[in-house]
Design an enzyme around this catalytic site. Structure first.
Site, PDB file in Angstrom:
ATOM      1  N   CYS A 125     -11.554   4.763 -51.302  1.00  0.00           N
ATOM      2  CA  CYS A 125     -12.296   4.717 -50.038  1.00  0.00           C
ATOM      3  C   CYS A 125     -13.582   5.546 -49.945  1.00  0.00           C
ATOM      4  CB  CYS A 125     -11.361   5.083 -48.900  1.00  0.00           C
ATOM      5  SG  CYS A 125     -10.062   3.842 -48.730  1.00  0.00           S
ATOM      6  N   ASN A 144      -7.686  -5.164 -47.951  1.00  0.00           N
ATOM      7  CA  ASN A 144      -8.680  -4.351 -48.669  1.00  0.00           C
ATOM      8  C   ASN A 144     -10.105  -4.829 -48.379  1.00  0.00           C
ATOM      9  OD1 ASN A 144      -7.378  -6.495 -50.014  1.00  0.00           O
ATOM     10  ND2 ASN A 144      -8.293  -5.953 -51.945  1.00  0.00           N
ATOM     11  N   ALA A 162     -17.142  10.101 -44.753  1.00  0.00           N
ATOM     12  CA  ALA A 162     -18.403  10.595 -45.309  1.00  0.00           C
ATOM     13  C   ALA A 162     -18.463  12.125 -45.213  1.00  0.00           C
ATOM     14  CB  ALA A 162     -19.577   9.967 -44.564  1.00  0.00           C
ATOM     15  N   SER A 181      -8.041  -2.017 -41.217  1.00  0.00           N
ATOM     16  CA  SER A 181      -8.918  -1.789 -42.373  1.00  0.00           C
ATOM     17  C   SER A 181     -10.145  -1.008 -41.924  1.00  0.00           C
ATOM     18  CB  SER A 181      -9.406  -3.124 -42.946  1.00  0.00           C
ATOM     19  OG  SER A 181      -8.339  -3.912 -43.390  1.00  0.00           O
ATOM     20  N   ALA A 219      -4.005  10.074 -45.657  1.00  0.00           N
ATOM     21  CA  ALA A 219      -4.454  10.314 -47.032  1.00  0.00           C
ATOM     22  C   ALA A 219      -3.286   9.983 -47.948  1.00  0.00           C
ATOM     23  CB  ALA A 219      -4.884  11.767 -47.206  1.00  0.00           C
ATOM     24  N   ASP A 258       1.611 -10.657 -46.904  1.00  0.00           N
ATOM     25  CA  ASP A 258       0.549 -10.453 -47.897  1.00  0.00           C
ATOM     26  C   ASP A 258       0.344 -11.765 -48.634  1.00  0.00           C
ATOM     27  OD1 ASP A 258      -0.590  -7.587 -49.229  1.00  0.00           O
ATOM     28  OD2 ASP A 258      -0.813  -9.388 -50.474  1.00  0.00           O
ATOM     29  N   PHE A 300      -5.829   9.474 -58.811  1.00  0.00           N
ATOM     30  CA  PHE A 300      -7.037  10.129 -58.271  1.00  0.00           C
ATOM     31  C   PHE A 300      -6.710  11.438 -57.553  1.00  0.00           C
ATOM     32  CE2 PHE A 300      -7.369   9.503 -53.629  1.00  0.00           C
ATOM     33  CZ  PHE A 300      -6.322   8.618 -53.395  1.00  0.00           C
ATOM     34  N   ALA A 305      -0.040  -5.745 -47.356  1.00  0.00           N
ATOM     35  CA  ALA A 305       1.114  -4.874 -47.643  1.00  0.00           C
ATOM     36  C   ALA A 305       0.731  -3.841 -48.690  1.00  0.00           C
ATOM     37  CB  ALA A 305       2.277  -5.735 -48.127  1.00  0.00           C
ATOM     38  N   GLN A 325     -16.035   6.551 -51.870  1.00  0.00           N
ATOM     39  CA  GLN A 325     -17.275   5.961 -52.409  1.00  0.00           C
ATOM     40  C   GLN A 325     -17.644   4.677 -51.660  1.00  0.00           C
ATOM     41  OE1 GLN A 325     -18.321   5.977 -56.610  1.00  0.00           O
ATOM     42  NE2 GLN A 325     -18.221   3.756 -56.559  1.00  0.00           N
TER      43      GLN A 325
HETATM   44  P1  NAD Z   1      -4.611  -2.378 -50.773  1.00  0.00           P
HETATM   45  O1  NAD Z   1      -5.459  -3.061 -51.754  1.00  0.00           O
HETATM   46  O2  NAD Z   1      -3.589  -1.401 -51.223  1.00  0.00           O
HETATM   47  O3  NAD Z   1      -3.846  -3.470 -49.882  1.00  0.00           O
HETATM   48  C1  NAD Z   1      -4.482  -4.551 -49.263  1.00  0.00           C
HETATM   49  C2  NAD Z   1      -3.552  -5.767 -49.325  1.00  0.00           C
HETATM   50  O4  NAD Z   1      -4.120  -6.826 -48.559  1.00  0.00           O
HETATM   51  C3  NAD Z   1      -3.345  -6.316 -50.735  1.00  0.00           C
HETATM   52  O5  NAD Z   1      -1.965  -6.299 -51.052  1.00  0.00           O
HETATM   53  C4  NAD Z   1      -3.907  -7.740 -50.668  1.00  0.00           C
HETATM   54  O6  NAD Z   1      -3.159  -8.676 -51.448  1.00  0.00           O
HETATM   55  C5  NAD Z   1      -3.769  -8.047 -49.191  1.00  0.00           C
HETATM   56  N1  NAD Z   1      -4.649  -9.118 -48.705  1.00  0.00           N
HETATM   57  C6  NAD Z   1      -5.994  -9.251 -48.898  1.00  0.00           C
HETATM   58  N2  NAD Z   1      -6.446 -10.344 -48.273  1.00  0.00           N
HETATM   59  C7  NAD Z   1      -5.388 -10.931 -47.673  1.00  0.00           C
HETATM   60  C8  NAD Z   1      -5.228 -12.087 -46.882  1.00  0.00           C
HETATM   61  N3  NAD Z   1      -6.274 -12.859 -46.565  1.00  0.00           N
HETATM   62  N4  NAD Z   1      -3.981 -12.427 -46.437  1.00  0.00           N
HETATM   63  C9  NAD Z   1      -2.925 -11.648 -46.767  1.00  0.00           C
HETATM   64  N5  NAD Z   1      -3.013 -10.525 -47.508  1.00  0.00           N
HETATM   65  C10 NAD Z   1      -4.240 -10.165 -47.960  1.00  0.00           C
HETATM   66  O7  NAD Z   1      -5.604  -1.686 -49.733  1.00  0.00           O
HETATM   67  P2  NAD Z   1      -5.347  -0.346 -48.892  1.00  0.00           P
HETATM   68  O8  NAD Z   1      -5.558   0.839 -49.737  1.00  0.00           O
HETATM   69  O9  NAD Z   1      -4.072  -0.515 -48.142  1.00  0.00           O
HETATM   70  O10 NAD Z   1      -6.571  -0.400 -47.874  1.00  0.00           O
HETATM   71  C11 NAD Z   1      -6.621  -1.339 -46.824  1.00  0.00           C
HETATM   72  C12 NAD Z   1      -7.732  -0.940 -45.858  1.00  0.00           C
HETATM   73  O11 NAD Z   1      -7.403   0.314 -45.268  1.00  0.00           O
HETATM   74  C13 NAD Z   1      -9.106  -0.751 -46.513  1.00  0.00           C
HETATM   75  O12 NAD Z   1     -10.088  -1.177 -45.623  1.00  0.00           O
HETATM   76  C14 NAD Z   1      -9.200   0.750 -46.699  1.00  0.00           C
HETATM   77  O13 NAD Z   1     -10.534   1.210 -46.674  1.00  0.00           O
HETATM   78  C15 NAD Z   1      -8.465   1.276 -45.499  1.00  0.00           C
HETATM   79  N6  NAD Z   1      -7.835   2.598 -45.664  1.00  0.00           N
HETATM   80  C16 NAD Z   1      -7.179   2.896 -46.818  1.00  0.00           C
HETATM   81  C17 NAD Z   1      -6.541   4.137 -46.945  1.00  0.00           C
HETATM   82  C18 NAD Z   1      -5.813   4.513 -48.194  1.00  0.00           C
HETATM   83  O14 NAD Z   1      -5.383   5.651 -48.288  1.00  0.00           O
HETATM   84  N7  NAD Z   1      -5.638   3.637 -49.159  1.00  0.00           N
HETATM   85  C19 NAD Z   1      -6.560   5.038 -45.877  1.00  0.00           C
HETATM   86  C20 NAD Z   1      -7.227   4.678 -44.707  1.00  0.00           C
HETATM   87  C21 NAD Z   1      -7.862   3.444 -44.614  1.00  0.00           C
HETATM   88  C1  UGA Z   2      -9.137  10.120 -47.693  1.00  0.00           C
HETATM   89  C2  UGA Z   2      -9.173  10.868 -46.352  1.00  0.00           C
HETATM   90  O1  UGA Z   2      -8.698  12.203 -46.543  1.00  0.00           O
HETATM   91  C3  UGA Z   2      -8.279  10.158 -45.328  1.00  0.00           C
HETATM   92  O2  UGA Z   2      -8.435  10.792 -44.058  1.00  0.00           O
HETATM   93  C4  UGA Z   2      -8.732   8.696 -45.217  1.00  0.00           C
HETATM   94  O3  UGA Z   2      -7.874   8.005 -44.314  1.00  0.00           O
HETATM   95  C5  UGA Z   2      -8.657   8.032 -46.575  1.00  0.00           C
HETATM   96  O4  UGA Z   2      -9.511   8.772 -47.494  1.00  0.00           O
HETATM   97  C6  UGA Z   2      -9.166   6.633 -46.596  1.00  0.00           C
HETATM   98  O5  UGA Z   2      -9.890   6.211 -45.721  1.00  0.00           O
HETATM   99  O6  UGA Z   2      -8.817   5.994 -47.585  1.00  0.00           O
HETATM  100  P1  UGA Z   2      -7.495   9.967 -49.746  1.00  0.00           P
HETATM  101  O7  UGA Z   2      -8.666   9.367 -50.422  1.00  0.00           O
HETATM  102  O8  UGA Z   2      -6.202   9.250 -49.816  1.00  0.00           O
HETATM  103  O9  UGA Z   2      -7.809  10.179 -48.192  1.00  0.00           O
HETATM  104  O10 UGA Z   2      -7.231  11.440 -50.310  1.00  0.00           O
HETATM  105  P2  UGA Z   2      -8.007  12.843 -50.129  1.00  0.00           P
HETATM  106  O11 UGA Z   2      -6.999  13.890 -50.020  1.00  0.00           O
HETATM  107  O12 UGA Z   2      -9.027  12.786 -49.070  1.00  0.00           O
HETATM  108  O13 UGA Z   2      -8.719  13.003 -51.530  1.00  0.00           O
HETATM  109  C7  UGA Z   2      -9.783  12.162 -51.942  1.00  0.00           C
HETATM  110  C8  UGA Z   2     -10.345  12.688 -53.245  1.00  0.00           C
HETATM  111  O14 UGA Z   2     -11.027  13.924 -53.044  1.00  0.00           O
HETATM  112  C9  UGA Z   2      -9.277  12.957 -54.300  1.00  0.00           C
HETATM  113  O15 UGA Z   2      -9.745  12.585 -55.572  1.00  0.00           O
HETATM  114  C10 UGA Z   2      -9.095  14.452 -54.205  1.00  0.00           C
HETATM  115  O16 UGA Z   2      -8.584  15.024 -55.361  1.00  0.00           O
HETATM  116  C11 UGA Z   2     -10.520  14.905 -53.921  1.00  0.00           C
HETATM  117  N1  UGA Z   2     -10.609  16.225 -53.277  1.00  0.00           N
HETATM  118  C12 UGA Z   2     -10.050  16.434 -52.069  1.00  0.00           C
HETATM  119  C13 UGA Z   2     -11.318  17.237 -53.904  1.00  0.00           C
HETATM  120  O17 UGA Z   2     -11.858  17.047 -54.998  1.00  0.00           O
HETATM  121  N2  UGA Z   2     -11.415  18.456 -53.291  1.00  0.00           N
HETATM  122  C14 UGA Z   2     -10.853  18.699 -52.079  1.00  0.00           C
HETATM  123  O18 UGA Z   2     -10.994  19.842 -51.575  1.00  0.00           O
HETATM  124  C15 UGA Z   2     -10.149  17.664 -51.457  1.00  0.00           C
END
Ligand code: NAD
Ligand code: UGA
Length: 470
Positions: A277, A92, A226, A132, A165, A35, A339, A11, A279
């Site tokens: 994400c 995560n 990337a 994920s 994003a 969660d 961020f 969640a 890094q």
């Molecule tokens: P998050 O840390 O915000 O949420 C993950 C949740 O999963 C946590 O609340 C944690 O308690 C729960 N969890 C972990 N293990 C569990 C288990 N075994 N059973 C039940 N709950 C469990 O993470 P996030 O930012 O939502 O990212 C999740 C995935 O999506 C990652 O792989 C990330 O790379 C990917 N992703 C994130 C974003 C983003 O913008 N944050 C965008 C695209 C993809």
């Molecule tokens: C990024 C991707 O944009 C999403 O498509 C992807 O789903 C997500 O990662 C993920 O897998 O987690 P997010 O990290 O939420 O999304 O935000 P971004 O808008 O991509 O920004 C990432 C970082 O780059 C931020 O710190 C932002 O300030 C920085 N950034 C972005 C710059 O420094 N310059 C830019 O021109 C754009």
């Protein structure tokens, strides 16, 4: 198969918003988000919507509309899994902190634990969806765990990476550039793909729903992140060159981005990209390339991270040079901890690393962010220092120079330099001319996001990637 019940494990920033949007767009489907953190589920169920754990513009309104109707946040993992036909895994997947691949590979323990839970509680066939971000070929491993743990039930594994994003999650989910669904090239695999296509089709035009083989889907997600991060590191590397040559990085971004072959996005120079994400996903890609013996490929992508670290460090060292730190108790204000703007997420934020360097150089730091709570700011720093194995005494000493304020006026007051690290609108719109009067000499505004409209002659305003004569 017609779907009437979905479960999502996780969640967080992905699970919460994506499931809220599916529930909104598919009122006939019951969506339950579970969660392992009871506290998080309780927060998602808060009556006061400002308390839900993810801040995203537009999210509260959706939660208000559908929560308790067809969207549920529950601690009952076993029956939520058992009742669902499709189970999304949105947990995560951080970089590994120990063992093989430490510091590079993705830690899949939460994903494997979720698969074991799914297998344990399933009494009927399930479609399991990787939401994920995962290394290529994880589906193979998942299928193995599922079928070894539960031999009575059939599992079909799909890859459906998320591209939202933070800060724009809801609009990204409403109008996705594309939805990617990878499945096995078997009859059952394709039936499962079609079930998921039917859900997204409710609001995403069919020409934007891309179906591929499962490995392409998994790898496309890593490649997308990337490539986005690579553009930022490219422009940031050139911001350093602009500062030496008199060129202006903003003019370069505009001129280069107007070439339709290049495009204008992700060319904003900054103090370095953050977020949970970019890094981790690039490190994962680097690890995978090395694993497959592709050292040159690994080194190519690793450079994107190295350049990002260089930019964060360069920014912090520039601050130190600018304030000419030879007097005692000089202070700097750090404006913005998230961020990026419009999120309360500070994972891997550049502010953490810049503040770390300043504190270690005996500088007092006043931090302000409109959304990130005080405790998170402190724990971000403590987590960094514990990874560096700093002693408790040293940690306390550094924290003694940290001050967190509730508004930017107080954060700026008395500091010699104000550094903008997050592009929050309020930093752009505030009255800098009067604010700098409350600062101490040399009263510099160092714009790490280039959000202030122009080189304001009335303030000592320094832009990133622009030569300055201070
Ligand atoms: P998050 O840390 O915000 O949420 C993950 C949740 O999963 C946590 O609340 C944690 O308690 C729960 N969890 C972990 N293990 C569990 C288990 N075994 N059973 C039940 N709950 C469990 O993470 P996030 O930012 O939502 O990212 C999740 C995935 O999506 C990652 O792989 C990330 O790379 C990917 N992703 C994130 C974003 C983003 O913008 N944050 C965008 C695209 C993809
Ligand atoms: C990024 C991707 O944009 C999403 O498509 C992807 O789903 C997500 O990662 C993920 O897998 O987690 P997010 O990290 O939420 O999304 O935000 P971004 O808008 O991509 O920004 C990432 C970082 O780059 C931020 O710190 C932002 O300030 C920085 N950034 C972005 C710059 O420094 N310059 C830019 O021109 C754009």
């Amino acid at each position: 198969m017609k779907i009437s019940n979905i479960c999502c494990i996780g969640a967080g920033y992905v699970g919460g918003p994506t499931m809220a949007v599916i529930a909104l767009k598919c009122p006939e489907i019951k969506v339950t988000v579970v969660d392992k953190s009871e506290e998080k589920i309780n927060l998602w169920n808060s009556k006061d919507l400002t308390k839900i754990p993810v801040f995203e513009p537009g999210l509260n309104e959706i939660v208000q509309k559908v929560r308790g109707k067809n969207l549920f946040f529950s601690n009952d993992i076993s029956s939520s899994i058992d009742e669902a036909e499709i189970i999304f895994i949105a947990v995560n997947t951080p970089t590994k902190k120990s063992g093989r691949g430490k510091g590079m590979a993705a830690d899949l323990s939460n994903v494997i634990a979720s698969a074991k839970e799914i297998a344990k509680f399933s009494k009927s066939d399930k479609i399991v969806v990787e939401k994920s971000t995962l290394p290529v070929r994880t589906a193979e491993k998942l299928k193995e765990v599922l079928s070894l743990t539960n031999k009575k039930v059939k599992f079909e594994v799909l890859s459906n990476p998320e591209f939202l994003a933070e800060g724009t999650a809801i609009q990204d989910l409403f109008k996705s550039d594309r939805v990617l669904i990878g499945g096995e090239q078997t009859k059952k695999g394709q039936l499962a793909v079609n079930s998921l296509v039917e859900i997204y089709k409710k609001w995403i035009p069919i020409n934007k729903i891309l179906t591929t083989n499962i490995w392409s889907s998994e790898l496309s997600k890593l490649v997308s992140n990337a490539m986005l991060a690579q553009r930022i590191s490219s422009i940031n590397s050139l911001s350093a060159m602009c500062e030496k040559t008199g060129a202006d990085i903003n003019e370069i971004s505009k001129a280069v981005g107007m070439d339709s072959k290049i495009g204008p996005y992700f060319l904003n120079s900054s103090v370095g990209f953050g977020g949970s994400c970019f890094q981790k996903d690039i490190l994962n890609l680097v690890y995978l390339a090395k694993f497959y013996g592709l050292d040159e490929v690994a080194e190519y992508w690793h450079q994107v991270i190295k350049m990002n670290n260089y930019q964060k460090e360069r920014f912090a060292l520039n601050i130190i040079k600018l304030i000419n730190n030879n007097e005692h108790s000089v202070s700097v204000s750090i404006l913005g901890w998230a961020f990026k703007k419009n999120t309360n997420d500070s994972r891997e934020s550049a502010s953490i690393y810049v503040t770390d360097i300043l504190l270690k150089n005996e500088i007092f730091v006043n931090v302000y962010d409109p959304m990130v709570p005080r405790d998170n700011i402190i724990s971000d720093l403590i987590n960094l220092w514990s990874s560096q194995e700093l002693s408790t005494a040293k940690t306390e000493n550094l924290l003694g120079r940290l001050n967190i304020e509730n508004n930017y006026v107080d954060a700026i007051k008395g500091s010699s330099l104000s550094a903008i690290l997050t592009e929050w609108d309020e930093f752009k719109d505030c009255d800098w001319e009067s604010l700098v009067k409350s600062m101490k000499s040399p009263s510099i505004v160092y714009d790490g996001r280039n959000i202030l409209p122009k080189q304001d002659k009335k303030i000592n305003h320094i832009k990133l990637g622009v030569t300055h004569n201070l």
